[in-house]
Design a protein around this motif. Structure first.
Motif, PDB file in Angstrom:
ATOM      1  N   GLN A 249      -0.258   0.443   0.210  1.00  0.00           N
ATOM      2  CA  GLN A 249       0.138  -0.917   0.588  1.00  0.00           C
ATOM      3  C   GLN A 249       0.976  -1.573  -0.498  1.00  0.00           C
ATOM      4  OE1 GLN A 249      -3.564  -2.881   1.399  1.00  0.00           O
ATOM      5  NE2 GLN A 249      -3.885  -1.849   3.357  1.00  0.00           N
ATOM      6  N   LEU A 250       0.550  -1.395  -1.761  1.00  0.00           N
ATOM      7  CA  LEU A 250       1.317  -1.988  -2.858  1.00  0.00           C
ATOM      8  C   LEU A 250       2.702  -1.347  -2.957  1.00  0.00           C
ATOM      9  CD1 LEU A 250      -1.434  -2.265  -5.629  1.00  0.00           C
ATOM     10  CD2 LEU A 250      -0.560  -4.063  -4.143  1.00  0.00           C
ATOM     11  N   GLY A 251       2.770  -0.029  -2.794  1.00  0.00           N
ATOM     12  CA  GLY A 251       4.069   0.640  -2.840  1.00  0.00           C
ATOM     13  C   GLY A 251       4.989   0.179  -1.725  1.00  0.00           C
ATOM     14  N   ALA A 252       4.427   0.000  -0.524  1.00  0.00           N
ATOM     15  CA  ALA A 252       5.252  -0.487   0.588  1.00  0.00           C
ATOM     16  C   ALA A 252       5.721  -1.914   0.337  1.00  0.00           C
ATOM     17  CB  ALA A 252       4.461  -0.407   1.890  1.00  0.00           C
ATOM     18  N   ALA A 253       4.825  -2.755  -0.233  1.00  0.00           N
ATOM     19  CA  ALA A 253       5.225  -4.132  -0.529  1.00  0.00           C
ATOM     20  C   ALA A 253       6.289  -4.194  -1.609  1.00  0.00           C
ATOM     21  CB  ALA A 253       4.002  -4.950  -0.952  1.00  0.00           C
ATOM     22  N   ALA A 254       6.232  -3.256  -2.557  1.00  0.00           N
ATOM     23  CA  ALA A 254       7.224  -3.228  -3.634  1.00  0.00           C
ATOM     24  C   ALA A 254       8.490  -2.491  -3.239  1.00  0.00           C
ATOM     25  CB  ALA A 254       6.622  -2.587  -4.883  1.00  0.00           C
ATOM     26  N   GLY A 255       8.529  -1.929  -2.032  1.00  0.00           N
ATOM     27  CA  GLY A 255       9.719  -1.227  -1.582  1.00  0.00           C
ATOM     28  C   GLY A 255       9.847   0.183  -2.104  1.00  0.00           C
ATOM     29  N   LEU A 256       8.737   0.797  -2.539  1.00  0.00           N
ATOM     30  CA  LEU A 256       8.781   2.163  -3.050  1.00  0.00           C
ATOM     31  C   LEU A 256       8.589   3.146  -1.908  1.00  0.00           C
ATOM     32  CD1 LEU A 256       6.589   1.736  -6.259  1.00  0.00           C
ATOM     33  CD2 LEU A 256       9.077   1.702  -6.091  1.00  0.00           C
ATOM     34  N   PRO A 257       9.230   4.312  -1.976  1.00  0.00           N
ATOM     35  CA  PRO A 257       9.047   5.308  -0.916  1.00  0.00           C
ATOM     36  C   PRO A 257       7.653   5.904  -0.978  1.00  0.00           C
ATOM     37  CG  PRO A 257      10.361   6.219  -2.707  1.00  0.00           C
ATOM     38  CD  PRO A 257      10.174   4.754  -3.013  1.00  0.00           C
ATOM     39  N   PRO A 258       7.069   6.257   0.162  1.00  0.00           N
ATOM     40  CA  PRO A 258       5.730   6.862   0.141  1.00  0.00           C
ATOM     41  C   PRO A 258       5.758   8.231  -0.503  1.00  0.00           C
ATOM     42  CG  PRO A 258       6.678   6.961   2.343  1.00  0.00           C
ATOM     43  CD  PRO A 258       7.615   6.127   1.526  1.00  0.00           C
ATOM     44  N   VAL A 259       4.684   8.555  -1.204  1.00  0.00           N
ATOM     45  CA  VAL A 259       4.553   9.841  -1.886  1.00  0.00           C
ATOM     46  C   VAL A 259       3.731  10.767  -1.000  1.00  0.00           C
ATOM     47  CG1 VAL A 259       3.738  11.025  -3.949  1.00  0.00           C
ATOM     48  CG2 VAL A 259       4.689   8.726  -4.119  1.00  0.00           C
ATOM     49  N   THR A 260       4.285  11.906  -0.635  1.00  0.00           N
ATOM     50  CA  THR A 260       3.591  12.870   0.216  1.00  0.00           C
ATOM     51  C   THR A 260       3.590  14.233  -0.447  1.00  0.00           C
ATOM     52  OG1 THR A 260       5.649  13.351   1.405  1.00  0.00           O
ATOM     53  CG2 THR A 260       4.209  11.655   2.332  1.00  0.00           C
TER      54      THR A 260
END
Length: 270
Positions: free
Chosen positions: A55-66
């Motif tokens: 959620q924090l990564g999405a709010a900060a505009g970071l790509p998801p890590v998979t």
């Protein structure tokens, strides 16, 4: 009767060993239940951490890590001489090994490296005395690391709630400081234009237009853009107030006022 006495002694010895075995089995079962419970709780905390970080990564505009292999998390890690690969994904109750693999002389399955084995553990997953690491020690150390990750995550989230520019200031004070700074820069540019007008590089019409309209407007727009770029927290859902009317008044008043003060000083010097 000597044979009967030997038989009775053997029966008593066998009974004592059976009771000892039953007590050991009960202790081992309790130990396994404790490990299962600890791993289950740790898995729930790790899942909550993963969800919050996403959620924090999405709010900060970071790509998801998979994970390149499974797309869900880190892939299996194989240690030299450790036997089968050990996954590092989410931990759950079903991920505990059976009695044979957990026990193994109170050791982790195999004798390969164990990451984060706690104080006294060497680089090869064993303690300083050369014995295997107890899974309870590994689980305790993992819980400590999860606690540390929670603490650091809370600190990072608190920092992300603050803007990069003057984070400890109130929004109003930050806006006033930015607009005053931009107006001061505009006043310095105006002084350069006054000097240029004195030597004939800039004519009076251009100086008057820039002083009365151009520089105040440029200073206001610069302050407004600075507040929008560096005055916004990374995790802010909405844009913070930029106090446009206040900034416009500050810039429109300060730059012409500086021009008037400069003219007055030039009159006094001459």
């Amino acid at each position: 009767m000597a044979g009967y006495d030997e038989y009775a002694a053997a029966v008593r010895q066998l009974s004592a060993r059976i009771r000892e075995g039953e007590r050991g089995a009960a202790a081992e079962a309790e130990r396994r239940r404790t490990l299962h419970t600890g791993v289950s709780r740790l898995g729930q905390r790790l899942a909550a951490q993963e969800q919050r970080l996403a959620q924090l990564g999405a709010a900060a505009g970071l790509p998801p890590v998979t994970d390149p292999a499974s797309g869900t998390g880190p892939g299996p890690v194989v240690a030299p001489g450790a036997g089968p690969a050990v996954g590092v994904g989410p931990v759950g109750p079903g991920s505990m090994p059976d009695s044979g693999s957990v026990r193994g002389s109170d050791s982790v399955a195999g004798s390969g490296p164990v990451a984060g084995a706690g104080p006294g553990a060497g680089h090869d997953g064993v303690d300083g005395s050369g014995g295997d690491v107890d899974p309870v020690v590994v689980l305790t150390e993992a819980g400590r690391l999860v606690d540390e990750a929670d603490r650091l995550g809370q600190q990072a989230e608190a920092l992300a709630q603050q803007p990069a520019l003057l984070p400890t200031w109130s929004p109003t004070a930050r806006a006033v400081a930015v607009y005053v700074g931009c107006a001061a820069i505009g006043a310095l540019v105006m002084l350069v234009l006054v000097v240029a007008n004195g030597i004939g590089v800039v004519n009076g019409v251009t100086l008057g237009a820039l002083t009365c309209a151009g520089l105040p407007l440029i200073s206001f727009v610069a302050g407004w853009l600075i507040l929008g770029r560096w005055g916004r927290p990374a995790l802010a859902s909405t844009d913070p107030p930029r106090y446009a009317p206040l900034g416009f008044v500050i810039c429109v008043l300060l730059v012409p006022l500086a021009y008037c003060v400069t003219l007055l000083l030039f009159r006094l010097v001459r």
